[in-house]
Design a protein around this motif. Structure first.
Motif, PDB file in Angstrom:
ATOM      1  N   UNK A   1       1.190  -1.152  -0.483  1.00  0.00           N
ATOM      2  CA  UNK A   1       0.279   0.457  -0.024  1.00  0.00           C
ATOM      3  C   UNK A   1       1.128   1.313   0.379  1.00  0.00           C
ATOM      4  N   UNK A   2       0.188   1.755  -0.785  1.00  0.00           N
ATOM      5  CA  UNK A   2       1.366   3.442  -0.902  1.00  0.00           C
ATOM      6  C   UNK A   2       0.675   4.276  -0.816  1.00  0.00           C
ATOM      7  N   UNK A   3       0.199   5.396   0.694  1.00  0.00           N
ATOM      8  CA  UNK A   3       0.346   6.495   1.060  1.00  0.00           C
ATOM      9  C   UNK A   3       0.302   7.302   0.945  1.00  0.00           C
ATOM     10  N   UNK A   4      -0.710   8.793   0.398  1.00  0.00           N
ATOM     11  CA  UNK A   4      -0.100   9.942   0.114  1.00  0.00           C
ATOM     12  C   UNK A   4      -1.360  10.891   0.963  1.00  0.00           C
ATOM     13  N   UNK A   5      -0.085  11.147   1.576  1.00  0.00           N
ATOM     14  CA  UNK A   5      -1.268  12.684   2.712  1.00  0.00           C
ATOM     15  C   UNK A   5      -0.706  13.630   2.251  1.00  0.00           C
ATOM     16  N   UNK A   6      -1.916  13.975   1.729  1.00  0.00           N
ATOM     17  CA  UNK A   6      -2.201  15.304   1.172  1.00  0.00           C
ATOM     18  C   UNK A   6      -2.815  16.725   1.644  1.00  0.00           C
ATOM     19  N   UNK A   7      -1.457  17.203   1.032  1.00  0.00           N
ATOM     20  CA  UNK A   7      -1.863  18.772   1.759  1.00  0.00           C
ATOM     21  C   UNK A   7      -3.307  18.910   1.916  1.00  0.00           C
ATOM     22  N   UNK A   8      -4.503  19.133   3.073  1.00  0.00           N
ATOM     23  CA  UNK A   8      -5.919  19.414   3.267  1.00  0.00           C
ATOM     24  C   UNK A   8      -5.759  20.677   4.330  1.00  0.00           C
ATOM     25  N   UNK A   9      -6.901  21.303   4.084  1.00  0.00           N
ATOM     26  CA  UNK A   9      -7.666  22.312   5.281  1.00  0.00           C
ATOM     27  C   UNK A   9      -8.240  20.988   6.136  1.00  0.00           C
ATOM     28  N   UNK A  10      -8.254  21.386   7.471  1.00  0.00           N
ATOM     29  CA  UNK A  10      -9.150  20.583   8.428  1.00  0.00           C
ATOM     30  C   UNK A  10     -10.335  19.725   7.852  1.00  0.00           C
ATOM     31  N   UNK A  11     -10.524  18.841   7.912  1.00  0.00           N
ATOM     32  CA  UNK A  11     -11.919  18.411   7.242  1.00  0.00           C
ATOM     33  C   UNK A  11     -13.214  18.589   8.384  1.00  0.00           C
ATOM     34  N   UNK A  12     -13.996  18.694   7.503  1.00  0.00           N
ATOM     35  CA  UNK A  12     -15.117  19.661   8.527  1.00  0.00           C
ATOM     36  C   UNK A  12     -16.035  18.815   8.714  1.00  0.00           C
ATOM     37  N   UNK A  13     -16.157  17.518   8.432  1.00  0.00           N
ATOM     38  CA  UNK A  13     -16.974  16.639   8.666  1.00  0.00           C
ATOM     39  C   UNK A  13     -17.003  15.624   9.143  1.00  0.00           C
ATOM     40  N   UNK A  14     -17.105  14.721  10.359  1.00  0.00           N
ATOM     41  CA  UNK A  14     -16.699  13.673  10.801  1.00  0.00           C
ATOM     42  C   UNK A  14     -16.986  13.108  10.336  1.00  0.00           C
ATOM     43  N   UNK A  15     -16.311  11.730  10.256  1.00  0.00           N
ATOM     44  CA  UNK A  15     -17.205  10.351   9.635  1.00  0.00           C
ATOM     45  C   UNK A  15     -18.284  10.502  10.635  1.00  0.00           C
TER      46      UNK A  15
END
Ligand code: DP6
Length: 456
Positions: free
Chosen positions: A199-213
């Motif tokens: 598995x290759x995991x790409x940690x993508x640049x992001x603002x804080x996620x606004x909706x939790x699971x």
């Protein structure tokens, strides 16, 4: 005082859990299945100390104390494992604690991740799996049926039930909607079954996620007709096919279902009202490049999947690992400025990074990828790449790894102090507390390295 320290893995679903049948029991509207990832690359570590002298239950997350009395999920895990506790006997056969006594013991917990919490890499799954496995170790908990501990981890965070086992793990949704007793995890294949899988995991640049699971699922259940269709008509057949594919090491079928299911999960998010967007433009470029790569290969050789965030996990087999990493480094390279300042911790495996840098990519492949609209050499959109594989379930660690002081039972772990991980965290993370379902404050920062921290 009795204590134990346990590490637990994250897992990434190939058929996704999305939607709760019962919020109180945390049971799902459909079954799901995931690959447990290798703890050498990503893990949560948890120490539990229990003592009659502890006045209340306490939790330290990544070195900061939290008020656990407000967390129903956390308290459900403690009481659930206590119910399965057995009498503790010394090696000489002397009774140290009768099982009826455990209810008088207070519980102290310290937990940390060896990967950036704010990156949203299933840290709640690893965190709650580590908590339940560690409590089970301290209390000598005995399951009354296989998978019972996973029903407790499920109450912490649904996906955590799958992190109690290594390899390829299914979460069977169950039929007992009054107790949730049969909504549990089951290992389909162990971590040695398919050693070539990566598995290759790409940690993508992001603002804080606004909706939790949790919040997203609730809105989806209430508003998305597509989600109901998915649960009633699509998932069972996919579960059967993907379990067969994994068992037979049939990557093409495994990969196709993984991508289709990720896409359907994100389609249900778009069908939610108001819609939820977890993937961003970088995620979408990853999808296009993976499909261009597969077309050039003439088969499914790489398979992406995205959870409730923009980070990409790309499953593939070892024989294409260097080529795939080389391709990703063409289109999603590191930030040259930060790379030169801190050295390259961009890829967690320096040998793989060297091999990929030296790999000669085919011109036709590059032409096909260029046509997808993503410019080559645009650094900084991906913050970190992990190369990992399938691994085992929770592991009991030695006393030297403890995050609580053996004399006092108080936290002795400090985030960010140079320790065995030696990572550097930059930016405004505030309290990155995805781990136990608390609020995430901040998270707009930038993480280089693992940030394991050290002892006080
Ligand atoms: C998209 O397990 O985090 O990663 O049960 O509310 O804690 P709660 O949700 P959580 O949801 C995970 C959703 C997912 C898909 C998956 O892991 O199957």
């Amino acid at each position: 005082m009795f204590s134990a320290t346990v590490s637990a893995p994250t897992n990434i679903a190939c058929v996704k859990y999305w939607g709760k049948k019962s919020v109180a029991l945390n049971t799902p509207i459909n079954s799901s299945v995931s690959v447990t990832l290798d703890q050498n690359d990503l893990k949560a570590v948890t120490t539990v100390c229990v003592s009659k002298s502890f006045k209340k239950d306490r939790l330290w997350l990544n070195g900061t104390e939290e008020d656990v009395t407000k967390s129903k999920r956390f308290m459900a895990c403690i009481s659930g494992v206590k119910r399965l506790a057995t009498t503790k006997v010394s090696t000489e056969g002397e009774v140290l604690v009768d099982k009826s006594e455990w209810k008088h013991f207070g519980v102290h917990v310290s937990s940390m991740n060896t990967f950036p919490t704010a990156a949203g890499l299933a840290s709640s799954a690893a965190g709650y799996a580590a908590l339940v496995a560690c409590l089970a170790e301290v209390f000598g908990a005995k399951e009354t049926y296989p998978g019972e501990l996973s029903t407790i981890a499920r109450q912490g965070s649904g996906s955590a039930c799958r992190s109690l086992y290594g390899g390829f793990v299914a979460w069977r949704m169950g039929n007992d909607h009054d107790t949730g007793e049969d909504s549990l995890a089951q290992q389909v294949c162990d971590e040695n079954h398919w050693p070539e899988l990566r598995a290759l995991i790409l940690v993508v640049s992001d603002e804080k996620k606004d909706t939790s699971s949790t919040e997203g699922m609730s809105t989806s259940v209430n508003t998305s007709k597509l989600l109901g269709y998915r649960a009633s008509t699509v998932v069972d057949e996919r579960m059967r096919s993907i379990e067969k594919a994994y068992t037979e090491r049939d990557f093409e079928t495994f990969g196709k279902i993984t991508m289709q299911d990720s896409n359907q999960f994100h389609a249900t998010c778009l069908d939610t009202y108001p819609p939820i967007f977890y993937m961003n433009d970088v995620s979408k470029s990853v999808i296009k490049i993976v499909h261009a790569y597969n077309r050039w290969k003439g088969k499914v050789a790489a398979a992406y999947t995205f959870d409730a965030g923009p980070n990409a996990v790309i499953y593939h087999l070892e024989d294409v690992a260097d080529e795939l990493l080389a391709l990703m480094l063409q289109y999603f390279p590191d930030d040259k400025f930060l790379g030169s300042l801190f050295g390259s911790s961009f890829v967690n495996n320096p040998q793989a990074w060297d091999r990929a840098k030296a790999f000669g990519l085919d011109d036709e492949l590059l032409r096909m990828c260029d046509a997808k609209g993503r410019a080559r050499g645009m650094g900084g959109d991906v913050k970190k790449i992990y190369i990992t594989k399938s691994g085992p379930g929770p592991i009991v660690l030695s006393k030297e790894e403890a995050l609580l002081d053996p004399e006092t039972g108080l936290n002795c772990y400090v985030k960010g102090v140079a320790g065995d991980g030696g990572g550097v965290a930059l930016g405004l993370f505030g309290l990155g507390l995805i781990g136990f379902g608390f609020v995430v404050l901040g998270g707009a920062g930038l993480v280089l390295g693992g940030g394991r921290g050290g002892k006080k």
